[in-house]
Design a protein around this motif. Structure first.
Motif, mmCIF file in Angstrom:
data_model
loop_
_atom_site.group_PDB
_atom_site.id
_atom_site.type_symbol
_atom_site.label_atom_id
_atom_site.label_comp_id
_atom_site.label_asym_id
_atom_site.label_seq_id
_atom_site.Cartn_x
_atom_site.Cartn_y
_atom_site.Cartn_z
ATOM 1 N N LEU A 16 0.762 -1.569 0.014
ATOM 2 C CA LEU A 16 0.034 0.005 -0.285
ATOM 3 C C LEU A 16 0.864 1.381 -0.038
ATOM 4 C CD1 LEU A 16 -2.621 1.741 0.313
ATOM 5 C CD2 LEU A 16 -2.830 0.986 2.647
ATOM 6 N N ARG A 17 1.712 1.793 0.065
ATOM 7 C CA ARG A 17 3.034 2.395 0.696
ATOM 8 C C ARG A 17 3.167 2.396 -0.758
ATOM 9 N NH1 ARG A 17 4.245 1.110 6.726
ATOM 10 N NH2 ARG A 17 3.145 2.592 8.438
ATOM 11 N N HIS A 20 0.965 3.859 -3.521
ATOM 12 C CA HIS A 20 0.974 5.725 -2.616
ATOM 13 C C HIS A 20 1.830 6.341 -3.168
ATOM 14 C CE1 HIS A 20 -0.082 9.344 0.099
ATOM 15 N NE2 HIS A 20 -1.113 8.765 -0.358
ATOM 16 N N ILE A 26 -5.186 5.665 -5.216
ATOM 17 C CA ILE A 26 -6.344 5.164 -4.893
ATOM 18 C C ILE A 26 -7.105 5.608 -4.374
ATOM 19 C CG2 ILE A 26 -6.094 3.619 -2.680
ATOM 20 C CD1 ILE A 26 -3.304 3.309 -4.053
ATOM 21 N N VAL A 29 -9.641 2.220 0.370
ATOM 22 C CA VAL A 29 -8.751 0.351 0.597
ATOM 23 C C VAL A 29 -9.677 -0.420 1.543
ATOM 24 C CG1 VAL A 29 -6.711 0.157 2.761
ATOM 25 C CG2 VAL A 29 -6.510 1.735 0.352
ATOM 26 N N THR A 31 -10.286 -3.226 4.171
ATOM 27 C CA THR A 31 -9.577 -4.180 5.135
ATOM 28 C C THR A 31 -10.782 -4.680 5.988
ATOM 29 O OG1 THR A 31 -10.051 -2.455 6.952
ATOM 30 C CG2 THR A 31 -8.368 -2.067 5.263
ATOM 31 N N VAL A 48 -3.249 -2.423 8.319
ATOM 32 C CA VAL A 48 -3.549 -2.065 6.766
ATOM 33 C C VAL A 48 -4.605 -0.840 6.880
ATOM 34 C CG1 VAL A 48 -4.382 -1.917 4.047
ATOM 35 C CG2 VAL A 48 -3.327 -3.341 5.015
ATOM 36 N N HIS A 49 -5.967 -0.481 8.280
ATOM 37 C CA HIS A 49 -7.398 -0.032 8.129
ATOM 38 C C HIS A 49 -6.067 1.397 8.561
ATOM 39 C CE1 HIS A 49 -10.571 0.732 9.945
ATOM 40 N NE2 HIS A 49 -10.632 1.879 9.269
ATOM 41 N N ALA A 52 -4.464 2.940 6.028
ATOM 42 C CA ALA A 52 -4.416 3.812 4.577
ATOM 43 C C ALA A 52 -5.331 4.792 5.590
ATOM 44 C CB ALA A 52 -5.365 3.105 4.354
ATOM 45 N N GLU A 53 -5.928 5.558 6.457
ATOM 46 C CA GLU A 53 -5.992 6.795 7.581
ATOM 47 C C GLU A 53 -5.083 7.695 7.853
ATOM 48 O OE1 GLU A 53 -8.449 5.237 11.334
ATOM 49 O OE2 GLU A 53 -10.225 5.203 9.738
ATOM 50 N N LEU A 57 -6.495 8.366 2.907
ATOM 51 C CA LEU A 57 -7.112 7.735 1.933
ATOM 52 C C LEU A 57 -8.652 6.822 2.274
ATOM 53 C CD1 LEU A 57 -4.255 5.211 0.847
ATOM 54 C CD2 LEU A 57 -5.278 7.378 -0.299
ATOM 55 N N VAL A 59 -11.299 4.286 3.633
ATOM 56 C CA VAL A 59 -11.301 2.585 3.800
ATOM 57 C C VAL A 59 -12.534 2.192 4.213
ATOM 58 C CG1 VAL A 59 -10.056 1.454 6.109
ATOM 59 C CG2 VAL A 59 -9.113 3.472 5.591
#
Length: 302
Positions: A16-17, A20, A26, A29, A31, A48-49, A52-53, A57, A59
């Protein structure tokens, strides 16, 4: 490229990183939902949650996709070029597999078709494989049966643990999926033979069977640490075995030869680092200073 990312555990975060950081858009996302964790059973977000936050992003964490037509429709409405999937944990219905322009790309932690399924990293160590790797796969309706796009290999040495492989394969997968999106390599069907399956592990797999060869038990310790762990009973203590090594010795399987060296079906296993329930990890000599173990002591069942 406009993407969705679908993943849950630590393994998925580097990809994910990387996506991005490479400038991909993205759009969403996905999860696993937050679940109770710890002694207080407070709801905890998966790695991942959290990541992403932190990136700002959007979620989504539906409990199911196959039984949620609204979630399927919302996914299709994103207008994606591709979706990247890495240890997400939910089955994608065909409508979602077909929605992105370039389909759904899976980061799978094995050299397919070897070790399809839920526990490929642990399975490779358990089996004594010389290498494993990552396959970027075009997802289809089967269990890790889709066409292969890119592969990368990682060696497995005599001391390699599942934790070592987890980190190496996570990083490798992040780089490979960037390449797959940029290069759009032609898909290759998986070989018709050679498929093996890696079942999901549980705590029922933890107890060490001292009737097995020491080399096999050494692989088991390396494969199942840190989770679900390997365990044995020594007197009143249930020990989690964190590190061990096979040695050339012999005796009645399941009995102590000296120190924390335990006779196995073939050879013996020297325990190097252990952990009592509710205590921190300690080296074997530190454990023995507090709890001497006479030679001939028989280990019980957990």
């Amino acid at each position: 490229m406009r993407l969705a990312f679908m993943g849950s555990p630590d393994f998925s975060v580097p990809a994910l990183r990387a996506l991005h950081g490479a400038g991909h858009e993205i759009a969403a996302v996905y999860t696993q939902p937050p679940r109770p964790a710890g002694r207080g059973q407070a709801l905890a977000r998966c790695p991942v949650h959290v990541a992403a936050e932190a990136m700002g992003l959007a979620v989504h964490h539906p409990a199911s996709l196959k039984r949620d037509p609204a979630a399927q429709a919302a996914f299709a409405a994103l207008g994606l070029d591709a979706a990247v999937v890495a240890a997400y944990g939910l089955i994608l219905p065909q409508s979602m597999l077909d929605a992105p322009r370039r389909g759904c790309l899976n980061i799978h932690a094995s050299l397919l078709p070897r070790w399809r399924g839920a526990g490929p990293i642990q399975a490779a160590v358990l089996a004594g494989d010389d290498e494993t790797g990552v396959t970027i796969m075009q997802m289809d309706a089967g269990l890790d049966t889709g066409a292969m796009l890119l592969e990368g290999a990682v060696p497995i040495g005599p001391h390699t643990t599942a934790a070592d492989l987890h980190d190496a394969l996570s990083s490798l997968g992040a780089g490979l999926v960037l390449r797959a999106l940029a290069e759009n390599p032609p898909p290759r069907a998986q070989p018709a033979d050679g498929a093996t399956y890696a079942p999901k592990l549980s705590r029922a797999d933890s107890p060490l069977d001292w009737n097995r060869p020491a080399e096999e038990l050494d692989r088991r310790v390396r494969a199942l640490t840190p989770w679900p762990g390997t365990t044995c009973r020594l007197g009143d203590d249930v020990l989690k075995v964190l590190e061990a090594e096979p040695v050339a010795s012999a005796g009645v399987p399941g009995t102590v030869l000296e120190g924390l060296t335990i006779a196995c079906g073939t050879g013996a296993l020297r325990l190097l680092r252990v952990q009592r329930a509710g205590r921190g990890p300690v080296a074997a000599d530190a454990y023995l200073r507090g709890s001497p173990v006479p030679a001939g002591t028989a280990l019980g069942l957990v």
